[in-house]
Each structure stands twice: as structure tokens, then as C-alpha cells.
Design an enzyme around this catalytic site. Structure first.
Site, PDB file in Angstrom:
ATOM      1  N   CYS A 107       0.863  -1.181   0.000  1.00 40.26           N
ATOM      2  CA  CYS A 107       0.000   0.000   0.000  1.00 40.26           C
ATOM      3  C   CYS A 107       0.902   1.235   0.000  1.00 40.26           C
ATOM      4  O   CYS A 107       1.727   1.393   0.884  1.00 40.26           O
ATOM      5  CB  CYS A 107      -0.894  -0.022   1.242  1.00 40.26           C
ATOM      6  SG  CYS A 107      -1.751   1.539   1.548  1.00 40.26           S
ATOM      7  N   CYS A 114      -3.126   7.636  -1.753  1.00 42.07           N
ATOM      8  CA  CYS A 114      -4.443   7.745  -2.400  1.00 42.07           C
ATOM      9  C   CYS A 114      -5.514   8.299  -1.480  1.00 42.07           C
ATOM     10  O   CYS A 114      -6.458   8.941  -1.953  1.00 42.07           O
ATOM     11  CB  CYS A 114      -4.907   6.376  -2.876  1.00 42.07           C
ATOM     12  SG  CYS A 114      -3.581   5.290  -3.363  1.00 42.07           S
ATOM     13  N   THR A 170      -3.964   4.557   7.341  1.00 42.62           N
ATOM     14  CA  THR A 170      -2.954   4.233   6.347  1.00 42.62           C
ATOM     15  C   THR A 170      -2.088   5.452   6.052  1.00 42.62           C
ATOM     16  O   THR A 170      -2.600   6.496   5.669  1.00 42.62           O
ATOM     17  CB  THR A 170      -3.669   3.789   5.050  1.00 42.62           C
ATOM     18  OG1 THR A 170      -4.339   2.563   5.310  1.00 42.62           O
ATOM     19  CG2 THR A 170      -2.701   3.590   3.922  1.00 42.62           C
ATOM     20  N   GLU A 174      -0.201   1.145   9.340  1.00 38.76           N
ATOM     21  CA  GLU A 174      -1.385   1.865   9.801  1.00 38.76           C
ATOM     22  C   GLU A 174      -1.185   2.323  11.237  1.00 38.76           C
ATOM     23  O   GLU A 174      -0.415   1.713  11.971  1.00 38.76           O
ATOM     24  CB  GLU A 174      -2.629   0.970   9.723  1.00 38.76           C
ATOM     25  CG  GLU A 174      -3.295   0.969   8.362  1.00 38.76           C
ATOM     26  CD  GLU A 174      -2.560   0.125   7.331  1.00 38.76           C
ATOM     27  OE1 GLU A 174      -1.864  -0.813   7.729  1.00 38.76           O
ATOM     28  OE2 GLU A 174      -2.689   0.423   6.126  1.00 38.76           O
ATOM     29  N   HIS A 197     -12.591   5.897  -2.973  1.00 37.02           N
ATOM     30  CA  HIS A 197     -11.604   4.918  -2.480  1.00 37.02           C
ATOM     31  C   HIS A 197     -11.948   3.502  -2.938  1.00 37.02           C
ATOM     32  O   HIS A 197     -11.065   2.663  -3.079  1.00 37.02           O
ATOM     33  CB  HIS A 197     -11.452   5.008  -0.960  1.00 37.02           C
ATOM     34  CG  HIS A 197     -10.055   4.666  -0.526  1.00 37.02           C
ATOM     35  ND1 HIS A 197      -8.941   5.290  -1.042  1.00 37.02           N
ATOM     36  CD2 HIS A 197      -9.577   3.723   0.327  1.00 37.02           C
ATOM     37  CE1 HIS A 197      -7.851   4.759  -0.510  1.00 37.02           C
ATOM     38  NE2 HIS A 197      -8.207   3.804   0.314  1.00 37.02           N
ATOM     39  N   TYR A 210      -9.301   0.902  -5.222  1.00 41.37           N
ATOM     40  CA  TYR A 210      -8.921  -0.495  -5.012  1.00 41.37           C
ATOM     41  C   TYR A 210      -8.928  -1.293  -6.321  1.00 41.37           C
ATOM     42  O   TYR A 210      -8.316  -2.356  -6.392  1.00 41.37           O
ATOM     43  CB  TYR A 210      -9.858  -1.150  -3.978  1.00 41.37           C
ATOM     44  CG  TYR A 210      -9.471  -0.856  -2.544  1.00 41.37           C
ATOM     45  CD1 TYR A 210      -8.920   0.373  -2.197  1.00 41.37           C
ATOM     46  CD2 TYR A 210      -9.644  -1.791  -1.536  1.00 41.37           C
ATOM     47  CE1 TYR A 210      -8.550   0.651  -0.893  1.00 41.37           C
ATOM     48  CE2 TYR A 210      -9.279  -1.522  -0.226  1.00 41.37           C
ATOM     49  CZ  TYR A 210      -8.737  -0.304   0.089  1.00 41.37           C
ATOM     50  OH  TYR A 210      -8.371  -0.037   1.385  1.00 41.37           O
ATOM     51  N   CYS A 214      -4.966  -0.239  -7.164  1.00 42.39           N
ATOM     52  CA  CYS A 214      -3.824  -0.629  -6.308  1.00 42.39           C
ATOM     53  C   CYS A 214      -3.768  -2.129  -6.062  1.00 42.39           C
ATOM     54  O   CYS A 214      -2.712  -2.736  -6.160  1.00 42.39           O
ATOM     55  CB  CYS A 214      -3.863   0.140  -4.993  1.00 42.39           C
ATOM     56  SG  CYS A 214      -5.037  -0.459  -3.761  1.00 42.39           S
ATOM     57  N   GLU A 254      -7.050  -5.549   4.275  1.00 41.07           N
ATOM     58  CA  GLU A 254      -7.437  -4.224   3.787  1.00 41.07           C
ATOM     59  C   GLU A 254      -8.367  -4.350   2.581  1.00 41.07           C
ATOM     60  O   GLU A 254      -9.257  -3.520   2.388  1.00 41.07           O
ATOM     61  CB  GLU A 254      -6.205  -3.399   3.433  1.00 41.07           C
ATOM     62  CG  GLU A 254      -6.564  -1.938   3.176  1.00 41.07           C
ATOM     63  CD  GLU A 254      -5.372  -1.074   2.879  1.00 41.07           C
ATOM     64  OE1 GLU A 254      -4.499  -1.523   2.112  1.00 41.07           O
ATOM     65  OE2 GLU A 254      -5.303   0.047   3.390  1.00 41.07           O
TER      66      GLU A 254
HETATM   67 FE1  SF4 Z   1      -3.329   1.917  -0.025  1.00 37.79          FE
HETATM   68 FE2  SF4 Z   1      -4.727   1.067  -2.112  1.00 37.79          FE
HETATM   69 FE3  SF4 Z   1      -5.853   2.746  -0.336  1.00 37.79          FE
HETATM   70 FE4  SF4 Z   1      -3.910   3.553  -2.028  1.00 37.79          FE
HETATM   71  S1  SF4 Z   1      -5.995   2.842  -2.580  1.00 37.79           S
HETATM   72  S2  SF4 Z   1      -4.065   4.019   0.129  1.00 37.79           S
HETATM   73  S3  SF4 Z   1      -2.615   1.747  -2.123  1.00 37.79           S
HETATM   74  S4  SF4 Z   1      -5.163   0.632   0.023  1.00 37.79           S
HETATM   75 FE    FE Z   2      -6.712   1.386   1.951  1.00 35.47          FE
END
Ligand code: SF4
Ligand code: FE
Length: 481
Positions: free
Chosen positions: A98, A102, A189, A255, A290, A294, A297, A445
Site C-alpha cells: 500500500c 491515495c 494508512t 497503519e 476509495h 482499489y 492498487c 485491507e
Molecule cells: Fe493503499 Fe490502495 Fe488505499 Fe492507495 S488505494 S491508500 S494503495 S489501500
Molecule cells: Fe486502503
């Protein structure tokens, strides 16, 4: 824009209150357990300096006209939304972790459009506050933590009904020059790798929760902000001095529980303060963005895990077995399905009243719902292909040991021409992604980040338009009520 090195140096100048294993960490930047997570954020700066990735990583700011890192961008088109997902896949591929930045990008876009709506109704100045703040962060090229999740206490009770009124972050004092807030944000995070924190409410709220309907920004080292690092499976392996046993020694994610112990927020950094009916809009928009994230990422990390699984099969000498080939196909199919959802909710985006672009909420929630499942299946297949040795392999110290080394070399041999060390390296990477420190990001996560599975099902039920579907069926069946 900052180089990766300048980012690291700017973090070194922060005076954050960070605690881990019962001790205060005076220098989080160089702490061996925390450093890999900083390196992941650093990658968002390094790649932005690389001409090969310029189009994905950088963009012209709609606020200043300057070239900025895309992680600080207010999305101006569906193309921006698509590029965001592509950028996240790239970072996932490069870090297998991660990369944390983001949440700030998603908070930026959710707060931007929501403050516009609040001002329209109440004549407040939140949008102007936020635009000025966003320009400042863009000019400094900061990493911003987007903090949403409250500890929540008794889940059956609203914020104002809790026995301890601080279970949701709240305004405890209103002053002429600002507000004082108290509470905590959980699972943060990248908080320790951020210069700034944007706080948002975590659920829809009614009038009685007005002190909890609060959004603002503070520096991550503001007085009263305390961070308590979460433990991860295998975290202390990073202290053992064996890069091989860690699996991914360069990158990671961490985290923290971030406590706000009576933190002062000046007026010009407040984006919501009591307009309770807008808490839900802010939550829905941030979560929507968000959930789109996902689809980028986790797909990038999935690419690494699929590659590692294919290598494990090569090293075991079973790459030609038809069931192995089929399992790898299944992993790719699942991974690309996640990507399809990330791209689709972006391509189907639309402009908000404020002018920035919002993803299609139904498709973003479908995206995240799939993310709560497919990485688990991909991880299961990875462990299937790698074999039990993924959890029973001896340590690097035994590989190098005077007595044990020759036995490990002899009995852990796989396919001809493959070194035992390389075989162990790929097994440790799979272990890291499925069960170790990176499993926080790739598995749990995937389940709970950006909202637990049930949160997406509620959104799917709201957005799925069942009445329209019933009408379709009636028409085809020639039903006349
Ligand atoms: Fe982490 Fe993915 Fe959230 Fe970005 S989108 S902060 S990489 S979990
Ligand atoms: Fe996340």
C-alpha cells in the site's frame, strides 16, 4: 514537485508523536520497521520524476495551472479518473504494498465537491477554505492522509448516544478563531508518512450529532495529534537484518491509531462544522472514490503475486502441468476483472456541481465488493501453487549456516538450474503478500479498507434501481397492472 529524497528529508523535519511497542519513536523515518512504508510513499515522488511515467504521474493543476503530482489533483474529466486507476496499478506493481497517498487524493476530491454543496445551502466559506488549502498542498507537493474511520464504540448507537462521547471525533469547543476537536481515527494508512491530515466524518448523521459532523485539516505533527502504530504479522522480522526472510524488504505499508487530544483547528482549515446532513454526502463520495482506487492498487499488487506464483511453479519444475496453467489463468482472470471494474466506474464518471469528476457510484461499489473476495481467492491459488513450503521454509540464517546450509541447499533444491536462494526469495515474497506484513494491505485491507463488504451491499441496494428492473420484466412478460 519534490524528488523522493526531498520528500524523505521533509518528513525528517516533522515532529510527530509516534509510538510503537510501548515506546516513543523519535526518528520514524529511519526506523527499520517503519522505513519500508515511507519508501512506498517515496515511490509516488520518484515515479513522478521519471519521464516514462510523466503522463500518468503528473498533471496540470486546475487550481494553479502548475504541473503537480496526480495524487494531489482535483479530477477534471473521466480521463483523469481512468488515469488515476492506471497510476495506482503502476504503483502497486512497483511496490507490492500500500503506497498510502491515495487516501489524501480521494479526500481532496470528496471534500472539494461536498464543500461546494454545503456553501450553496448555508452560504459558508468551506469551499474557499478547501481550495486555498488544496493549492497550498499542491504547491508543497505534500502527502495527505485522509482520515475517516472512527473507533465507533458500541456499533448499535449513534455518535451522541455513546457512553464515551469521544468514540466519534467531535468538536469540544467553538472559539472565535477556530474549533477544538477530540477523538481518534483508526486504521490510518500512511498517517505517519504524511505532512497533513484531512479529517472527515465516518457515517451519515442527524441533527443531534452536529458536533460530530466535522471536517478539517491539520499538520500531522499538530499539537495533540498522537499516533500509535498497529502491529503486523511478521513485523519484527525487519529487525533481524535478513532481507531475504522479509520477502519485500524495500516496501511496505503501516497503519496507525491517530488520537486527537484537544487539537485546535483554525477557521481557515475547517471544511464542515455542524452541517450534519452533509456528513453522509462526504462519506459516500470519499468511500466511492476509495472503492474505485482499489480497482487499481490491489490489481497492481495482484500482478506481483501472480508473477511470484508463476515463478514458484517454474522453480518447482511444474510450470507445464495443465492445472498449474489453469490456476494462473484463473488468477489473471480474477485480477483483470477487478481492473475492469476500476476502469468502468471511472469511464462512467460525471461532473459534480463543483465541476470536478465523480466516479459511477454503483460500479465503484461493485468494484470494491469484488475486491473483498477476489484477492482472497488469488492468495489461495498462490499458496496452492507455491506449496506448503511457503510456510515451512527454513530461515536465511539456516541457508547460510555451517551445519544446516548444506542440508538446506540439498533438500530444498527444485528444478535444475534454479538456486535454492532464489526459490526461497520467491516463497518469502508469496508469504509476505499472503500472510506477512503485506497481507494487511492485500487481504484484510481488501476486505475492510474503503468500507467493509456490507457497506458496499447497502450502496448496491440503493443504486441498483430494482424498480426499473421490475418494469423491464413486466414489459417483456406483458404484465399490465
Ligand atoms: Fe493503499 Fe490502495 Fe488505499 Fe492507495 S488505494 S491508500 S494503495 S489501500
Ligand atoms: Fe486502503
Amino acid at each position: 514537485m519534490m524528488t523522493g529524497e526531498q520528500y524523505v528529508e521533509s518528513m525528517r523535519k516533522m515532529h510527530m508523536q509516534v509510538y510503537m511497542f510501548g515506546k516513543k519513536i523519535d526518528n520514524p523515518v529511519d526506523d527499520p520497521i517503519l522505513r519500508p512504508s515511507l519508501n512506498s510513499v517515496r515511490a509516488t515522488y520518484d515515479l513522478a520524476q521519471d519521464s516514462a511515467y510523466e503522463d500518468l504521474m503528473t498533471v496540470t493543476s486546475s487550481l494553479t495551472g502548475e504541473k503537480i503530482n496526480r495524487f494531489l489533483h482535483i479530477h477534471q474529466s473521466t480521463e483523469d479518473l481512468v488515469n488515476k486507476v492506471k497510476m495506482q496499478r503502476l504503483l502497486g506493481q512497483q511496490t507490492a504494498a500500500c503506497f498510502q497517498r491515495c487516501v489524501g487524493m480521494d479526500a481532496f476530491n470528496a471534500v472539494y465537491s461536498t464543500t461546494f454543496e454545503v456553501d450553496k445551502k448555508y452560504g459558508t466559506k468551506y469551499h474557499e477554505n478547501f481550495v486555498n488549502y488544496a493549492k497550498y498542498c499542491q504547491q508543497q507537493d505534500y502527502t495527505v492522509d485522509g482520515a475517516m474511520t472512527d473507533p465507533k464504540g458500541d456499533r448499535g448507537l449513534a455518535p451522541h448516544q455513546q457512553e464515551d462521547p469521544d468514540m466519534y471525533l467531535r468538536i469540544v469547543e467553538r472559539r472565535p478563531d477556530g474549533i477544538v476537536v477530540r477523538g481518534a481515527k483508526a486504521h490510518q494508512t500512511g498517517a505517519i508518512n504524511s505532512q497533513e491530515i484531512i479529517v472527515m466524518p465516518t457515517i451519515s448523521m442527524g441533527p443531534e450529532d452536529r458536533d460530530y459532523a466535522v471536517s478539517f485539516a491539520v499538520p500531522a505533527d499538530a499539537e495533540g495529534v498522537i499516533m500509535i502504530i498497529g502491529r503486523q504479522s511478521c513485523d519484527t522480522r525487519k529487525l533481524e537484518g535478513t532481507e531475504l526472510d522479509v520477502g519485500n524488504s524495500e516496501f511496505g505499508g503501516v497503519e496507525a491509531l491517530v488520537v486527537f487530544d484537544d487539537v485546535f483547528v483554525p477557521n481557515d482549515r475547517i471544511f464542515l462544522a455542524g452541517e450534519a446532513e452533509f456528513a453522509g454526502m462526504l462519506v459516500e463520495r470519499f468511500a466511492g472514490y476509495h472503492r474505485q482506487s482499489y480497482g487499481g492498487c490491489k490489481v497492481g499488487v495482484g500482478d506481483v503475486l501472480i508473477g511470484a506464483s508463476a515463478l514458484a511453479a517454474d522453480y518447482n519444475g511444474c510450470a507445464k502441468a495443465s492445472h498449474i496453467k489453469d490456476k494462473l489463468i484463473e488468477m489473471m482472470h480474477l485480477n483483470e476483472t477487478l481492473y475492469c471494474c476500476g476502469i468502468a466506474c471511472s469511464a462512467e464518471g460525471h461532473a459534480t456541481g463543483s465541476g470536478n469528476y465523480m466516479i459511477d457510484l454503483l460500479l465503484a461499489n461493485v468494484c470494491k465488493q469484488n475486491v473483498t473476495r477476489f484477492p482472497y481467492e488469488i492468495a489461495r491459488l498462490a499458496e496452492d501453487i507455491a506449496g506448503g513450503i511457503v510456510v515451512t521454509a527454513p530461515s536465511e540464517a539456516d541457508l547460510r549456516g555451517e551445519v544446516t546450509g548444506p542440508y538446506v541447499e540439498k533438500y530444498l533444491k527444485g528444478a535444475k538450474g534454479v538456486s535454492v536462494e532464489n526459490r526461497l526469495r520467491i516463497l518469502r515474497l508469496i508469504e509476505n503478500l499472503c500472510l506477512g506484513t503485506a497481507a494487511v494491505g492485500y487481504r484484510t485491507e481488501s476486505l475492510h479498507g474503503a468500507g467493509s463488504p456490507q457497506a458496499q451491499r447497502i450502496m448496491i441496494s440503493r443504486q441498483g434501481n430494482l424498480p426499473m428492473k421490475k418494469e423491464l420484466a413486466k414489459k417483456i412478460a406483458r404484465i399490465q397492472d
